[in-house]
Design an enzyme around this catalytic site. Structure first.
Site, PDB file in Angstrom:
ATOM      1  N   CYS A   2       9.157   6.590   2.993  1.00  0.00           N
ATOM      2  CA  CYS A   2       8.321   7.589   3.638  1.00  0.00           C
ATOM      3  C   CYS A   2       9.023   8.938   3.617  1.00  0.00           C
ATOM      4  CB  CYS A   2       8.045   7.183   5.094  1.00  0.00           C
ATOM      5  SG  CYS A   2       7.373   5.519   5.275  1.00  0.00           S
ATOM      6  N   ARG A  50       3.638   8.311   5.422  1.00  0.00           N
ATOM      7  CA  ARG A  50       3.954   6.907   5.189  1.00  0.00           C
ATOM      8  C   ARG A  50       3.601   6.438   3.785  1.00  0.00           C
ATOM      9  NH1 ARG A  50       1.336   1.344   7.590  1.00  0.00           N
ATOM     10  NH2 ARG A  50       3.127   0.007   7.134  1.00  0.00           N
ATOM     11  N   LEU A  51       4.554   5.726   3.182  1.00  0.00           N
ATOM     12  CA  LEU A  51       4.308   4.892   2.010  1.00  0.00           C
ATOM     13  C   LEU A  51       4.372   3.459   2.502  1.00  0.00           C
ATOM     14  CD1 LEU A  51       3.975   4.466  -1.065  1.00  0.00           C
ATOM     15  CD2 LEU A  51       6.470   4.502  -1.249  1.00  0.00           C
ATOM     16  N   ALA A  52       3.243   2.794   2.573  1.00  0.00           N
ATOM     17  CA  ALA A  52       3.166   1.472   3.199  1.00  0.00           C
ATOM     18  C   ALA A  52       3.718   0.403   2.255  1.00  0.00           C
ATOM     19  CB  ALA A  52       1.723   1.158   3.566  1.00  0.00           C
ATOM     20  N   GLY A  79      12.529   4.221   4.837  1.00  0.00           N
ATOM     21  CA  GLY A  79      13.447   3.264   4.235  1.00  0.00           C
ATOM     22  C   GLY A  79      13.029   1.830   4.422  1.00  0.00           C
ATOM     23  N   GLU A  80      13.984   0.962   4.185  1.00  0.00           N
ATOM     24  CA  GLU A  80      13.793  -0.478   4.352  1.00  0.00           C
ATOM     25  C   GLU A  80      15.049  -1.063   4.983  1.00  0.00           C
ATOM     26  OE1 GLU A  80      10.956  -1.799   3.724  1.00  0.00           O
ATOM     27  OE2 GLU A  80      10.064  -0.242   2.457  1.00  0.00           O
ATOM     28  N   ASP A 103       9.295  -3.529   9.787  1.00  0.00           N
ATOM     29  CA  ASP A 103      10.704  -3.285  10.077  1.00  0.00           C
ATOM     30  C   ASP A 103      10.871  -2.009  10.909  1.00  0.00           C
ATOM     31  OD1 ASP A 103       9.921  -1.697   7.902  1.00  0.00           O
ATOM     32  OD2 ASP A 103      11.920  -1.662   7.018  1.00  0.00           O
ATOM     33  N   SER A 379      16.412  -1.306  -9.056  1.00  0.00           N
ATOM     34  CA  SER A 379      17.188  -0.530 -10.024  1.00  0.00           C
ATOM     35  C   SER A 379      18.613  -1.051 -10.129  1.00  0.00           C
ATOM     36  CB  SER A 379      17.202   0.943  -9.598  1.00  0.00           C
ATOM     37  OG  SER A 379      18.159   1.685 -10.326  1.00  0.00           O
ATOM     38  N   GLY A 380      19.211  -0.850 -11.300  1.00  0.00           N
ATOM     39  CA  GLY A 380      20.621  -1.194 -11.498  1.00  0.00           C
ATOM     40  C   GLY A 380      21.567  -0.044 -11.216  1.00  0.00           C
TER      41      GLY A 380
END
Length: 614
Positions: A2, A50-52, A79-80, A103, A379-380
């Site tokens: 977000c 918000r990006l859900a 974030g997460e 979360d 991602s790496g």
């Protein structure tokens, strides 16, 4: 993922300033296209886009804690948190009740329970702000590795904050000033922690808490790298790395929206893709979707250069077939990379003229294409910093040099604009002196291990420089280009447990097979086909099309002949000479970097209306 922002003022009733706070929030629309919110109190305005990702119907923000008719805290969060389920269970056992499955609510209830100490309990990538309505204090928190950005701008009686500078700059209290120190940071390629480049703007340092009260602003590091004796032998270390990676990827597969993997055919991204494929298969959710970037004619006409020894495509396809991925190549051409709309979008995403030319444009276009299929990508990124993958880690001259190792390799010179500065300005700035000062500051932070000397001590220093400085350059790029199109990119190699463990492994163990990233290669040996496993490090690709460089030169030629704010900084005779250099049969990132930065600098000064105070 977000976008967050806010305004705190202890001497002003902000409820009449909602329009300004809304403007700040609106700048974050790309980071959060799914929803928005604005919370107001006399001394605080808190915004959110918000990006859900988790609990799509719930999780709306700003989120308010409710305690027996009171509202003690308000959270805006980006974030997460990957251990939110465990934390939720612990909080529930302590009597907390939850209204959502998100979360976000776990982070909010964790603040109510533990206050600022909640940060030490989180595993994830995050940047958030908590307004404590009872004490009238603001807490800003950033994740340990700085995956998610967070900026702030002190004012006479409070602070402005936002996920990106643009949110702060939308408030008229924030002045768009670049002074000499900001210009030094802009061209030095050192990524000084907390430096916001704009005068009076700061970035919350990774692993830092910033508290804003009526008495002022205070800062506290809740996490930093520490040195410990490594107790495990090589086999045990490899097993621990593998166990950690399996747990990390398993946690980061949690999503209520489509998820994919970014694949380059190198050791890092291939390991993450293979682990994701296994994890999804175990959950009955496979196959893994993967995406790679390529350029028209790149593989067929590829020529090795100092940074790239092999093209990605053959290795990408071998790995995708090996793990039975549902794979897509995103193939770009020079016209797309030179599109004015694309380059303008990249600058808006960056907010600063610090891009890496077509490597930013192509990453933006890659993410934009992926966003049509997935909302989350693994991602790496950062494995090279963690495991010692860059070639200068293994160059005796770079290691022995009394400076940042990437300077000896010439990376800063290849990506900079310093060669074009006016001579009197260059003398005033003394960029070399600034770089040396920042290097000494970084070295002074490196934690000591009693008894460690010589090469092992030096390699601990080099690792620290990369994990606290260099990695931030790449994480910023990944965040801005992905969030500009509303794509959440997760970075498993930045899990702090893995970073702490590998940081303390002796360098001799990190190179036990005589090569770069020995521990990671051994940990992934049964996951990858042999050609991918043994592939030599090759960075993110850049176009080699001479037509792209010619288009840059044509644009720069027009720039040097018109009235431009760059003329205050740039020696136009040097710029003209640069423009008139002949274009070869192929184009390289190093050969055109100064052109790219010149054009970026001009666009930034004009579009952001930057005032130079040098």
């Amino acid at each position: 993922m977000c976008g967050i922002c806010g305004w705190v003022d202890f001497e002003r009733d902000l409820q009449d300033d909602r329009a300004t706070a809304q403007a700040m929030t609106d700048t974050m629309a790309c980071r959060g296209p799914d929803d928005e919110g604005l919370w107001a109190a006399p001394h605080a305005l808190i915004g959110h886009r918000r990006l859900a990702i988790i609990d799509l119907p719930g999780g709306r923000q700003p989120m308010v804690a409710e305690e027996e008719g009171r509202a003690p805290a308000v959270l805006t969060y980006s974030g997460e948190v990957y251990n939110y389920r465990e934390l939720r269970s612990e909080l529930a056992a302590r009597g907390h009740r939850f209204r959502t499955q998100s979360d976000t609510e776990v982070v909010l209830r964790a603040y109510v329970e533990w206050g600022a100490d909640l940060a030490t309990r989180l595993n994830g990538m995050y940047a958030f702000a908590v307004w404590d309505a009872e004490s009238e204090e603001l807490l800003l928190v950033r994740d340990r590795m700085g995956i998610k950005p967070l900026y702030y701008y002190p004012t006479a009686h409070g602070v402005l904050f936002g996920s990106e500078p643009k949110a702060i700059l939308a408030n008229p209290l924030a002045q768009r000033v670049l002074d000499a120190d900001g210009l030094r940071e802009l061209v030095a390629y050192v990524k000084t922690p907390e430096h916001g480049i704009f005068k009076c703007m700061y970035e919350v340092r990774p692993g830092q808490l910033v508290r804003v009260t009526r008495d002022g602003i205070s800062k506290h590091r809740y996490w930093q790298l520490e040195s410990h004796e490594h107790q495990d032998d090589v086999d045990s270390t490899v097993k621990t790395v593998r166990d950690l990676l399996e747990d990390i990827v398993h946690r980061q597969l949690i999503s209520d929206v489509p998820l994919c993997a970014l694949l380059s055919g190198g050791l890092d991204s291939s390991t993450i893709t293979a682990l994701a494929a296994r994890g999804l298969a175990e959950q009955g959710l496979g196959p893994v979707r993967s995406f790679a970037v390529d350029f028209v004619g790149y593989t067929e006409n590829f020529r090795p250069d100092p940074m790239h020894s092999t093209p990605d495509a053959p290795y990408v396809h071998e790995l995708a077939g090996h793990v039975q991925a549902e794979h897509t190549d995103i193939v770009l051409d020079s016209r797309e990379l030179m599109s004015p709309a694309v380059r303008a979008a990249v600058l808006r995403a960056r907010d600063l003229p610090i891009g890496i030319g077509d490597m930013d444009s192509s990453l933006y276009l890659l993410f934009k294409a992926i966003r049509g299929h997935s909302t989350v990508a693994l991602s790496g990124e950062s494995a090279d910093e963690v495991f010692g993958g860059y070639r200068w880690f293994h160059d005796p001259a770079a290691i022995a040099a009394d400076t940042f190792p990437w300077f000896v390799d010439g990376l800063a010179d290849r990506l900079g604009v310093e060669e074009l500065l006016k001579e009197d300005l260059a003398r005033t700035l003394d960029v070399a002196g600034y770089q040396d000062m920042r290097y000494r500051q970084a070295l002074a932070e490196v934690p000591e291990l009693p008894g460690e000397t010589g090469h092992e001590r030096r390699m601990r220093e080099v690792s620290y420089l990369h994990l606290t400085r260099f990695v931030q350059i790449l994480l910023d790029r990944k965040d801005r280009m992905s969030m500009a199109v509303g794509l959440e990119v997760r970075v498993p190699f930045c899990d702090h447990r893995l970073v702490e463990y590998v940081f303390n492994a002796p360098w001799a163990m990190k190179t036990f097979d005589g090569r770069e990233k020995s521990l990671l290669r051994a940990a992934a040996a049964d996951l990858l086909p042999e050609p991918v496993l043994q592939r030599v490090k090759s960075p993110y690709p850049a176009t080699q099309d001479p037509a792209y460089e010619q288009a840059l030169r044509d644009e720069a030629r027009a720039l040097v002949e018109r009235d431009t704010p760059c003329a205050q900084l740039i020696d136009m005779d040097k710029a003209r000479a640069l423009v008139e250099r002949p274009v070869g049969d192929t184009s390289s990132l190093a050969g055109r970097a100064s052109l790219e930065r010149l054009l970026q600098l001009d666009a930034w000064l004009r579009e952001y209306r930057v005032h130079l105070a040098l």
